[in-house]
Design an enzyme around this catalytic site. Structure first.
Site, PDB file in Angstrom:
ATOM      1  N   ASP A   1      -3.575   6.433  11.681  1.00  8.41           N
ATOM      2  CA  ASP A   1      -2.714   5.891  10.637  1.00  8.41           C
ATOM      3  C   ASP A   1      -1.421   6.711  10.633  1.00  8.41           C
ATOM      4  OD1 ASP A   1      -1.380   5.045   8.398  1.00  8.41           O
ATOM      5  OD2 ASP A   1      -3.059   5.270   7.011  1.00  8.41           O
TER       6      ASP A   1
ATOM      7  N   HIS B   1       1.026   5.451   6.537  1.00 12.77           N
ATOM      8  CA  HIS B   1       0.860   6.015   5.202  1.00 12.77           C
ATOM      9  C   HIS B   1       1.009   7.532   5.257  1.00 12.77           C
ATOM     10  CE1 HIS B   1      -1.236   2.085   5.121  1.00 12.77           C
ATOM     11  NE2 HIS B   1      -0.687   2.006   3.915  1.00 12.77           N
TER      12      HIS B   1
ATOM     13  N   SER C   1       0.807  -1.215   0.000  1.00 13.59           N
ATOM     14  CA  SER C   1       0.000   0.000   0.000  1.00 13.59           C
ATOM     15  C   SER C   1       0.846   1.275   0.000  1.00 13.59           C
ATOM     16  CB  SER C   1      -0.946   0.008   1.208  1.00 13.59           C
ATOM     17  OG  SER C   1      -0.220  -0.084   2.423  1.00 13.59           O
TER      18      SER C   1
END
Length: 434
Positions: A410, A413, A162
């Site tokens: 998060d 990312h 990702s």
């Protein structure tokens, strides 16, 4: 000062070696041992508060073999020059930048909702106004017009997990300020996709292959697994190998997925596992598997006789503080970190050590075979950007109804636009000057 002196030890030693000054050599050796001890003691008493990544709570590291000193230097002390004495684009600091990002969340339609921090309500924007400044290097900003012109009738692929998808979206957003990309392919789950810039006949693909090797994965959309990953260490993933020859440029990466619970196979037989206490298998450690797979990946690249340009991107650190992703860990900072403020976690050190050692072994062989293999080292600059993650703004307006709402953060990312856009500055320099 101690760190800087240690970083340049190889340069000193070569210089001394060229002059047969035995007494000076002896004195410098004693000095270096003392400095190394000081640095080791300083590190042992000043661990960063950054915790491991969301998948690492059960990480186990198998006992590593004895490695040469250069390994430790590259793992935790990022040298300012490479072995050829050239300026290292990956070493520097973030400096204030008064201009605006080249794109916004409103001008770019390629941003995944989880990385669309402004749309999701992140209130601060200071994280958008920094530029990467390598020490002793001149690094121009990414020029999308020049890049597209140079890539007429070419193809790129970003292969990995990702984070690769995060990077592809950044690249598409920047390039689409010149011409909007058109999607021409996606798989059933939209994990592997391809776009074309029609005027330039230039394609960019993202290929989902988080472990680079053949694997059975039993996770749902939220990352909850009902069983261990079944990983074939000796078989590469055909998701990328069957297309390998068709790309002119590739960025290959992995890392974080190897820390997940897994059973390892070789020759279709169970070899061992990582974190499988309920099974009667030998615990091998995730670094064992990562090294095996990377060795096979690089061996495949070396033997391929590929005439394009292939980058191996290093794994990126997370910035969870005061807990894990599942236990209240967060990333609330709004400015870049100072050098030394964050250190790599033990798990990230191991991942990086494996990457650098395997790449170093492969690089010389690739050069001999005429294969253009490069290290795309984004770890040092990424480590200094704890402010660049979505945090709670992975979700849409998480505090709209309750300013004290509890939410998962998060811290792995990157917001778009955000620090990951600067990766493309390095990439263009490496392609243009490569």
């Amino acid at each position: 000062m101690v760190k800087k002196m240690l970083y340049n030890w190889k340069y000193w030693w070569r210089s001394l070696h060229n002059h047969n000054y035995f007494i000076i050599k002896l004195g410098v050796s004693i000095l270096l041992v003392g400095l190394a001890f000081m640095l080791l003691y300083t590190r042992s008493t000043g661990f960063s508060s950054v915790t491991d990544t969301p998948f690492l709570e059960n990480a186990q590291i198998s006992p590593p073999p004895v490695f040469p000193l250069i390994s430790q230097e590259n793992v935790d002390g990022f040298p300012s020059v490479d072995d050829a004495g050239k300026c290292n684009l990956s070493i520097g600091d973030w400096i204030p930048y008064q201009g605006e990002p080249i794109y916004t969340n409103e001008s770019c339609s390629f941003i995944e909702d989880h990385q669309n921090c402004m749309k999701n309500g992140r209130p601060d924007t200071g994280y958008l106004h920094w530029r990467w400044n390598p020490h002793g290097c001149k690094l121009a900003r990414f020029d999308p017009d020049r890049f597209l012109e140079s890539m007429r009738n070419k193809s790129w692929a970003l292969i990995g997990d990702s984070i690769s998808r995060n990077h592809v979206q950044s690249l598409l957003c920047i390039l689409s300020t010149i011409e909007k990309a058109v999607e021409v392919y996606h798989d059933e789950g939209y994990k592997s996709r391809r776009w074309i810039f029609p005027t330039y006949n230039f394609t960019i693909s993202v290929i989902w292959s988080p472990l680079l090797a053949k694997a059975a994965i039993f996770e749902d959309m939220n990352g909850v697994s009902k069983s261990e990953i079944e990983l074939q260490l000796d078989i590469l993933d055909t998701n990328w190998t069957k297309q390998y020859e068709s790309f002119d440029y590739m960025i290959i990466s992995s890392g974080k997925w190897f820390v997940k619970n897994a059973i390892y196979y070789e020759n279709n037989m169970v070899l061992g596992c990582h974190n499988c206490p309920k099974r009667n298998f030998t615990e091998l450690g995730f670094n064992f598997a990562y090294r095996k797979v990377l060795h096979n990946v690089f061996d495949y690249i070396i033997r391929s006789n590929h005439k394009g340009m292939i980058f191996y991107r290093t794994s990126t650190p997370d910035h969870f503080e005061n807990g894990e992703w599942f236990s209240g860990g967060a990333c609330r900072r709004t400015v870049p970190a100072e050098e030394g403020e964050f250190g790599l976690s033990e798990v990230n050190k191991v991942l990086r050590e494996v990457e650098l050692e395997e790449f170093e072994k492969a690089s010389a062989k690739a050069s001999q075979n005429g294969v253009n293999l490069k290290l795309f080292d984004v770890t040092p600059l990424s480590l200094l950007r704890p402010d660049g993650h979505p945090g709670p703004y992975r979700f849409f307006q998480p505090f709209a109804k309750d300013k004290n709402a509890k939410t998962i953060n998060d811290c792995l990312h990157w917001c778009l636009p955000g620090p990951i856009d600067s990766w493309n500055d390095l990439l263009m320099d490496m392609v243009v000057n490569g």
